[in-house]
Design an enzyme around this catalytic site. Structure first.
Site, PDB file in Angstrom:
ATOM      1  N   LYS A  54      37.859  44.673  34.591  1.00 34.75           N
ATOM      2  CA  LYS A  54      36.546  45.328  34.583  1.00 34.75           C
ATOM      3  C   LYS A  54      36.481  46.410  35.666  1.00 34.75           C
ATOM      4  O   LYS A  54      35.954  47.505  35.432  1.00 34.75           O
ATOM      5  CB  LYS A  54      35.441  44.276  34.776  1.00 34.75           C
ATOM      6  CG  LYS A  54      35.284  43.369  33.567  1.00 34.75           C
ATOM      7  CD  LYS A  54      34.443  42.113  33.845  1.00 34.75           C
ATOM      8  CE  LYS A  54      34.475  41.190  32.621  1.00 34.75           C
ATOM      9  NZ  LYS A  54      33.748  39.917  32.847  1.00 34.75           N
ATOM     10  N   GLN A  98      30.821  37.183  37.971  1.00 34.42           N
ATOM     11  CA  GLN A  98      31.769  36.544  37.048  1.00 34.42           C
ATOM     12  C   GLN A  98      31.524  35.032  36.993  1.00 34.42           C
ATOM     13  O   GLN A  98      31.437  34.368  38.029  1.00 34.42           O
ATOM     14  CB  GLN A  98      33.209  36.842  37.498  1.00 34.42           C
ATOM     15  CG  GLN A  98      34.278  36.311  36.569  1.00 34.42           C
ATOM     16  CD  GLN A  98      34.289  37.027  35.205  1.00 34.42           C
ATOM     17  OE1 GLN A  98      34.036  38.224  35.111  1.00 34.42           O
ATOM     18  NE2 GLN A  98      34.561  36.278  34.144  1.00 34.42           N
ATOM     19  N   ASP A 121      25.315  42.074  31.884  1.00 38.02           N
ATOM     20  CA  ASP A 121      25.852  40.985  31.054  1.00 38.02           C
ATOM     21  C   ASP A 121      24.807  40.516  30.032  1.00 38.02           C
ATOM     22  O   ASP A 121      25.147  39.805  29.084  1.00 38.02           O
ATOM     23  CB  ASP A 121      26.246  39.792  31.942  1.00 38.02           C
ATOM     24  CG  ASP A 121      27.738  39.738  32.224  1.00 38.02           C
ATOM     25  OD1 ASP A 121      28.511  40.279  31.408  1.00 38.02           O
ATOM     26  OD2 ASP A 121      28.119  39.152  33.245  1.00 38.02           O
TER      27      ASP A 121
END
Ligand code: NAP
Length: 295
Positions: A54, A98, A121
């Site tokens: 990412k 994460q 997200d």
């Protein structure tokens, strides 16, 4: 019959190229590029690989990256403070924490602390609720990537029977919402579903997001179906490196389906492309601009 192999890598590359074009236009206009902050807590090897990918994609898109790598023993209070600081940081348009997080940290509390406008997200209850009610939101990257592949393959999804296996907040539930939004007729299956093969046999569209290697067999697939395999499972191999497979037995399913995503090279690359897209969109909305076109 042999199914068409849906090339997620190529689709993702096209999205990332389009994002990069918009990034330079944004930077010229605003005097700064969109910014993405990633937060990795601990050293889980898979998580570390995902975050590295990412961060690399962020740099390749021309966006500003802010990588925070915290020790596994980080307290919940310290992580919440970092998220609060990133919420206030004007250079940061997107915040990615994460998952999974170490046991001492409540992931729900962390997600709820992220400013919804920076929640690239799409896991904040505000974004989940807006998606469910059909309002503009930031949509979770993996199901959004699946939807993109399905629309590229099928055009309209209206009236098609869709079966989603899995009901997680990250994949299954938002996938079902997106398919409802496209007027598919949606069934969500999970571990308590009776006669899963019979349910799957009805599917014109199958999205498998389970986490069980090759669980879906070829004789479960409706002839001509479009199959999207979200699963990432590692099978042991003699050389110890392991082999990645999806939730669908690819070779068997490819005999019956019209089109199918491979693992790897299907949904995985789309997730990262959609993360870049979401960061770009979040930056535009935060700056009071209309959403970038064509994404
Ligand atoms: P998850 O939170 O573990 O959810 C798995 C879902 O599968 C649950 O809803 C569970 O049902 C259901 N399930 C488990 N066993 C089942 C069975 N025997 N029959 C039917 N349903 C069953 O996993 P997730 O986060 O959604 O991820 C799913 C898979 O996608 C994993 O392999 C993950 O690695 C992969 N993934 C890939 C990407 C990507 O970028 N490609 C992104 C995210 C996830 P219950 O709710 O009843 O327990």
């Amino acid at each position: 019959m042999s199914a068409r192999r849906i090339d997620g890598k190529a689709a993702a590359a096209a999205i990332r190229e389009a994002v990069a074009g918009h990034v330079s236009a944004f930077a010229q206009r605003l005097g700064r590029p969109p910014g993405l902050a990633t937060v990795l807590v601990g050293e889980d090897p898979a998580s570390a690989v995902y975050v590295r990918m990412k961060n690399r994609a962020t740099a390749e898109a021309g966006m500003a990256g802010f990588a925070h790598n915290l020790p596994a023993a980080t307290s919940e209070a310290d992580l919440l403070q970092l998220v609060t600081d990133l919420n206030a940081d004007e250079r940061v348009d997107g915040i990615l924490v994460q998952l999974p997080l170490p046991a001492q940290i409540d992931a729900t509390r962390v997600i709820e602390t992220i400013e919804p406008g920076k929640d690239i997200d799409g896991f904040h209850p505000m974004n989940a609720g807006r998606l469910a009610t059909g309002l503009p939101s930031l949509v979770p990257c993996t199901p959004f990537g699946c939807l993109h592949l399905l629309k590229a393959e099928l055009g309209t999804l209206a009236g098609l029977d869709a079966v989603v296996i899995g009901r997680s907040n990250i994949v299954g539930k938002p996938m079902a919402q997106l398919l409802i939004g496209e007027s598919a007729t949606v069934t969500v299956a999970h571990s308590k579903t009776r006669d899963l093969p019979a349910v799957v046999r009805r599917a014109d569209i199958l999205v498998a997001a389970v986490g069980r290697a090759e669980m879906v067999r070829g004789d479960w697939i409706k002839p001509g179906a479009t199959v999207i395999d979200v699963g990432i499972n590692r099978l042991p191999t003699a050389d110890g490196k392991g082999r990645l497979v999806g939730d669908v037995a690819y070779d068997e399913a490819a005999e019956v389906a019209a089109a199918i995503t491979p693992v790897p090279g299907g949904v995985g690359p789309m997730t990262i492309a959609m993360l870049m897209r979401n960061t770009l969109v979040a930056a535009h909305r935060r700056a009071g601009l209309t959403d970038p076109e064509g994404l």
